[in-house]
Design a protein around this motif. Structure first.
Motif, PDB file in Angstrom:
ATOM      1  N   THR A   1     -12.709   5.170  13.497  1.00  0.00           N
ATOM      2  CA  THR A   1     -11.263   5.138  13.267  1.00  0.00           C
ATOM      3  C   THR A   1     -10.922   4.203  12.118  1.00  0.00           C
ATOM      4  N   SER A   2     -11.554   3.051  12.079  1.00  0.00           N
ATOM      5  CA  SER A   2     -11.327   2.098  11.000  1.00  0.00           C
ATOM      6  C   SER A   2     -11.755   2.683   9.656  1.00  0.00           C
TER       7      SER A   2
ATOM      8  N   LEU B   1      -9.247   5.272   8.417  1.00  0.00           N
ATOM      9  CA  LEU B   1      -8.090   4.645   7.776  1.00  0.00           C
ATOM     10  C   LEU B   1      -8.435   4.173   6.362  1.00  0.00           C
TER      11      LEU B   1
ATOM     12  N   GLN C   1      -4.666  -1.395  10.840  1.00  0.00           N
ATOM     13  CA  GLN C   1      -5.990  -1.969  10.575  1.00  0.00           C
ATOM     14  C   GLN C   1      -6.062  -3.460  10.916  1.00  0.00           C
TER      15      GLN C   1
ATOM     16  N   ILE D   1      -0.746   1.624   7.373  1.00  0.00           N
ATOM     17  CA  ILE D   1      -2.206   1.570   7.555  1.00  0.00           C
ATOM     18  C   ILE D   1      -2.662   0.130   7.747  1.00  0.00           C
TER      19      ILE D   1
ATOM     20  N   TRP E   1      -6.726   5.022   2.743  1.00  0.00           N
ATOM     21  CA  TRP E   1      -6.279   3.893   1.923  1.00  0.00           C
ATOM     22  C   TRP E   1      -6.805   4.034   0.486  1.00  0.00           C
TER      23      TRP E   1
END
Length: 196
Positions: free
Chosen positions: A107-108, A111, A175, A171, A115
């Protein structure tokens, strides 16, 4: 952890993370319906095909999503985390926690892909707004679904699109604040949190 273990973790993490980005990028490209004739899309397909081909025989697509790419990304992330835990603590822990931590890691990374795509799109729109560079086109195709909801909320300021600013903020909030809380609730060790 001694210096040799630290060096091994660094080398393996760097190489595996690069491939992990390519695998997850394949999922993202299908998710946003990117142009698969783009040379970068073709590279992504060729680089991931050897590992995905056998998985696709077993794991079907669900609702048009490339679930085999997502599953491969989770497995790769889990194996990387198990490797780091083994070198750091001498154990890999239990499988349920490892899978939860891998999903948080994916998931990180997911993102971060959006970005970076938005940063590339913004820079290209300033420097070469009508560029037909394959990387610029792919960045636009990836970031457009993220920016579309913000464009509906943010008024047009006479040709100045500030929707990326709000997307970056959203985001960054997820995060920096939500992901660490989820990692904390899941009991993720700090050595793994630094990986993602």
């Amino acid at each position: 952890m001694n210096a040799l273990s630290g060096a091994a973790i660094f080398v393996v993490q760097t190489l595996v993370s690069l491939y992990l980005v390519i695998v997850l990028l394949r999922f993202v490209l299908q998710l946003v319906k990117a142009n698969f004739y783009n040379p970068l899309s073709q590279f992504t397909v060729r680089a991931t095909q050897p590992l995905l081909k056998p998985i696709r025989r077993i794991v079907p697509s669900i609702a048009g999503l490339d679930t085999s790419s997502l599953l491969l990304a989770i497995v790769i992330q889990a194996l990387l985390m198990a490797f780091v835990l083994m070198l750091t603590y001498g154990t890999i822990g239990d499988l349920p926690h490892l899978l939860i931590w891998a999903i948080l890691g994916i998931t990180s990374l997911f993102l971060k892909i959006f970005w970076v795509a938005m940063i590339v799109m913004v820079i290209v729109s300033w420097i070469a707004p009508n560029s037909h560079n394959p990387a610029a086109e792919l960045a636009y195709q990836i970031s457009e679904p993220v920016l579309a909801p913000f464009r509906r909320l943010v008024p047009n300021l006479g040709g100045l699109d500030i929707s990326p600013i709000f997307a970056f903020i959203a985001i960054q909030v997820v995060q920096s604040f939500l992901m660490p809380q989820l990692a904390n609730y899941a009991g993720m060790p700090d050595v793994l949190w630094r990986l993602i």
